[in-house]
Design an enzyme around this catalytic site. Sequence first.
Site, PDB file in Angstrom:
ATOM      1  N   TYR A 283     -15.037   4.107   8.547  1.00  0.00           N
ATOM      2  CA  TYR A 283     -13.578   4.096   8.757  1.00  0.00           C
ATOM      3  C   TYR A 283     -13.220   4.776  10.082  1.00  0.00           C
ATOM      4  CZ  TYR A 283      -8.692   5.458   7.611  1.00  0.00           C
ATOM      5  OH  TYR A 283      -7.331   5.670   7.601  1.00  0.00           O
TER       6      TYR A 283
ATOM      7  N   GLY B 254       0.807  -1.219   0.000  1.00  0.00           N
ATOM      8  CA  GLY B 254       0.000   0.000   0.000  1.00  0.00           C
ATOM      9  C   GLY B 254       0.835   1.262   0.000  1.00  0.00           C
TER      10      GLY B 254
ATOM     11  N   ILE C 128      -2.063  -8.971   0.828  1.00  0.00           N
ATOM     12  CA  ILE C 128      -3.004  -9.865   0.153  1.00  0.00           C
ATOM     13  C   ILE C 128      -2.806  -9.790  -1.365  1.00  0.00           C
ATOM     14  CG2 ILE C 128      -4.908  -8.205  -0.094  1.00  0.00           C
ATOM     15  CD1 ILE C 128      -6.764 -10.432   0.981  1.00  0.00           C
TER      16      ILE C 128
HETATM   17  P1  NAD Z   1      -3.442   1.339   1.327  1.00  0.00           P
HETATM   18  O1  NAD Z   1      -4.855   1.052   1.007  1.00  0.00           O
HETATM   19  O2  NAD Z   1      -2.611   2.045   0.328  1.00  0.00           O
HETATM   20  O3  NAD Z   1      -2.692  -0.021   1.687  1.00  0.00           O
HETATM   21  C1  NAD Z   1      -3.276  -1.004   2.495  1.00  0.00           C
HETATM   22  C2  NAD Z   1      -2.710  -2.330   2.073  1.00  0.00           C
HETATM   23  O4  NAD Z   1      -3.368  -3.329   2.846  1.00  0.00           O
HETATM   24  C3  NAD Z   1      -2.965  -2.652   0.599  1.00  0.00           C
HETATM   25  O5  NAD Z   1      -1.761  -2.984  -0.061  1.00  0.00           O
HETATM   26  C4  NAD Z   1      -3.916  -3.836   0.637  1.00  0.00           C
HETATM   27  O6  NAD Z   1      -3.704  -4.778  -0.402  1.00  0.00           O
HETATM   28  C5  NAD Z   1      -3.610  -4.434   2.007  1.00  0.00           C
HETATM   29  N1  NAD Z   1      -4.720  -5.229   2.521  1.00  0.00           N
HETATM   30  C6  NAD Z   1      -6.033  -4.960   2.454  1.00  0.00           C
HETATM   31  N2  NAD Z   1      -6.740  -5.947   2.993  1.00  0.00           N
HETATM   32  C7  NAD Z   1      -5.852  -6.874   3.415  1.00  0.00           C
HETATM   33  C8  NAD Z   1      -5.963  -8.140   4.042  1.00  0.00           C
HETATM   34  N3  NAD Z   1      -7.150  -8.664   4.349  1.00  0.00           N
HETATM   35  N4  NAD Z   1      -4.836  -8.799   4.350  1.00  0.00           N
HETATM   36  C9  NAD Z   1      -3.615  -8.291   4.031  1.00  0.00           C
HETATM   37  N5  NAD Z   1      -3.445  -7.101   3.422  1.00  0.00           N
HETATM   38  C10 NAD Z   1      -4.555  -6.415   3.110  1.00  0.00           C
HETATM   39  O7  NAD Z   1      -3.411   2.093   2.719  1.00  0.00           O
HETATM   40  P2  NAD Z   1      -2.263   3.039   3.291  1.00  0.00           P
HETATM   41  O8  NAD Z   1      -2.574   4.405   2.844  1.00  0.00           O
HETATM   42  O9  NAD Z   1      -0.931   2.457   3.053  1.00  0.00           O
HETATM   43  O10 NAD Z   1      -2.631   2.978   4.845  1.00  0.00           O
HETATM   44  C11 NAD Z   1      -1.990   2.108   5.746  1.00  0.00           C
HETATM   45  C12 NAD Z   1      -2.576   2.327   7.123  1.00  0.00           C
HETATM   46  O11 NAD Z   1      -2.410   3.699   7.491  1.00  0.00           O
HETATM   47  C13 NAD Z   1      -4.078   2.055   7.246  1.00  0.00           C
HETATM   48  O12 NAD Z   1      -4.362   1.555   8.520  1.00  0.00           O
HETATM   49  C14 NAD Z   1      -4.686   3.425   7.106  1.00  0.00           C
HETATM   50  O13 NAD Z   1      -5.938   3.491   7.743  1.00  0.00           O
HETATM   51  C15 NAD Z   1      -3.670   4.267   7.832  1.00  0.00           C
HETATM   52  N6  NAD Z   1      -3.734   5.668   7.422  1.00  0.00           N
HETATM   53  C16 NAD Z   1      -3.393   6.029   6.156  1.00  0.00           C
HETATM   54  C17 NAD Z   1      -3.471   7.370   5.788  1.00  0.00           C
HETATM   55  C18 NAD Z   1      -3.099   7.832   4.398  1.00  0.00           C
HETATM   56  O14 NAD Z   1      -3.317   9.006   4.071  1.00  0.00           O
HETATM   57  N7  NAD Z   1      -2.533   6.962   3.561  1.00  0.00           N
HETATM   58  C19 NAD Z   1      -3.887   8.330   6.719  1.00  0.00           C
HETATM   59  C20 NAD Z   1      -4.278   7.906   7.985  1.00  0.00           C
HETATM   60  C21 NAD Z   1      -4.162   6.584   8.339  1.00  0.00           C
HETATM   61  C1  AKB Z   2      -8.343   8.796   4.215  1.00  0.00           C
HETATM   62  O1  AKB Z   2      -8.561   9.851   3.580  1.00  0.00           O
HETATM   63  O2  AKB Z   2      -9.180   7.913   4.427  1.00  0.00           O
HETATM   64  C2  AKB Z   2      -6.968   8.628   4.821  1.00  0.00           C
HETATM   65  C3  AKB Z   2      -6.962   9.094   6.234  1.00  0.00           C
HETATM   66  C4  AKB Z   2      -6.765  10.516   6.532  1.00  0.00           C
HETATM   67  O3  AKB Z   2      -7.107   8.308   7.123  1.00  0.00           O
HETATM   68  N1  AKB Z   2      -6.027   9.316   3.999  1.00  0.00           N
END
Ligand code: NAD
Ligand code: AKB
Length: 315
Positions: A142, A11, A35
Site C-alpha cells: 500500500y 467507503g 463497485i
Molecule cells: P474504503 O476501503 O473504505 O473505501 C474504498 C472504496 O473504494 C470502497 O467503497 C470500495 O468498494 C471502492 N472500490 C474498491 N475497488 C474499486 C474499484 N475497482 N472500482 C470502484 N470502486 C472500488 O477506503 P477509504 O478509507 O474510504 O479510503 C479512501 C481513500 O483514502 C483511499 O485512497 C485510501 O488509501 C485513502 N486513505 C484513507 C485513510 C483512512 O484512514 N481511511 C487514510 C489514508 C488514506
Molecule cells: C491504513 O491504515 O491503511 C489507512 C491509512 C493510514 O492509509 N488508514
Amino acid sequence: MDKILVIGCSGQIGSELTLELRKLYGNANVIATDIRPAPQDILESGPFEVLDVLDISKLQLILEHEKVTQVYHLAAILSGNAEKRPLPSWEINMRSLMNILELSKELKIKKVFWPSSIAVFGPTTPRFDTPQYTVMEPNTVYGISKLAGERWIEYYFNKYGVDIRSLRYPGLISYKTEAGGGTTDYAVEIFYEAIRQKRYECFLSPESALPMMFMPDAIKATIDLMEADASRLSLRSSYNVAGISFTPRMLAVEIKKRIPDFTITYKPDFRQAIANSWPASIDDTVAKKDWGLQYEYDLPKMTDVMLREIRNKLG
Ligand code: NAD
Ligand code: AKB
C-alpha cells in the site's frame, strides 16, 4: 457549474465526502460511483452508478457523457488488506490512478483529488514530527503504491498541467461507515466494541503511536485544499496532515473516562509491523502555510462525538 465524479463513494471517506460535496455543488451535480452498492442516503440524494474504476471505457463514457469537471478518486485497497493480496492490490491502486490521470489529461478535467497516506513513510523515516520532505522507503504494498502515486501525480502536473491535489491522510476515524481494512482501523473498532461489549482486544500494542484524524476535519481539509487558489500550492506531490497523535492506551484511557468498566487487552497481529514502520507524529506546517489547514477536534472532543453517535447508531 462544476460536475463532480466521486469514485469509491461507498467507503469510509466517500460515504461522507459525497454528501458534503452535494451540499456544496448541488445534489444532481455530484455523481457517486463505486463497485459496490452505495449507502441509502447517497442513493436517495443524487445520482449513483456502479463503476469499476479499472473499466477505463466506462469511466471515459461517464466523464464525457456527464461533462465531468472534477474527480475525487477514493477507490483503493488499504494497508492491511493489501498485504494479504499484494499484486491485485497494486493493480487496483496503480491502474485506477493511471486511468484517471490519462483521462484527466485527455479530457482536460479541471481538478482531481487523490488521497495519499502516512503509509508513504517507512522504517527509515524520522518517526516524530515527520517532515514534509524526508526519507521515504515504505515497506508495504500500500505504501509503495501511494509513494509511486505521489510521483505520478506530480509528473502529470509538471508535464501535462493536470491539476491534481492530494493529502497524506493519517488514520481516519468516523462513525458512519466501517473502516476499510487498514492498520489504523483499531481506532474505529474500539468505539463499537466499547459500546457493545465494554471490552476490546486491540491488534496493535498499547504504545503504538500513530497520527489520526476525525472525519469532519478530514472532509474540511479535503474541500479546503480543492477550493484553494492553485497559485497558493507550493507542492504537487501530497501535503502532510498531522491530525491528532495518540496510542491505543491513550484512546482506551479516554474511553474509560466515559465508560468506567471498559477494558482493553492487546494481541498484536501482522499490522503491528506496519504500524511500527509509520510515523508517530507529523509536521504539517507546509499545508498550514500554503492553504490554511486547520483542525477542530482533539482526542477528548472526538471521543465524545464517536461514543454519542455510535450509541445512537446501535440504538
Ligand atoms: P474504503 O476501503 O473504505 O473505501 C474504498 C472504496 O473504494 C470502497 O467503497 C470500495 O468498494 C471502492 N472500490 C474498491 N475497488 C474499486 C474499484 N475497482 N472500482 C470502484 N470502486 C472500488 O477506503 P477509504 O478509507 O474510504 O479510503 C479512501 C481513500 O483514502 C483511499 O485512497 C485510501 O488509501 C485513502 N486513505 C484513507 C485513510 C483512512 O484512514 N481511511 C487514510 C489514508 C488514506
Ligand atoms: C491504513 O491504515 O491503511 C489507512 C491509512 C493510514 O492509509 N488508514
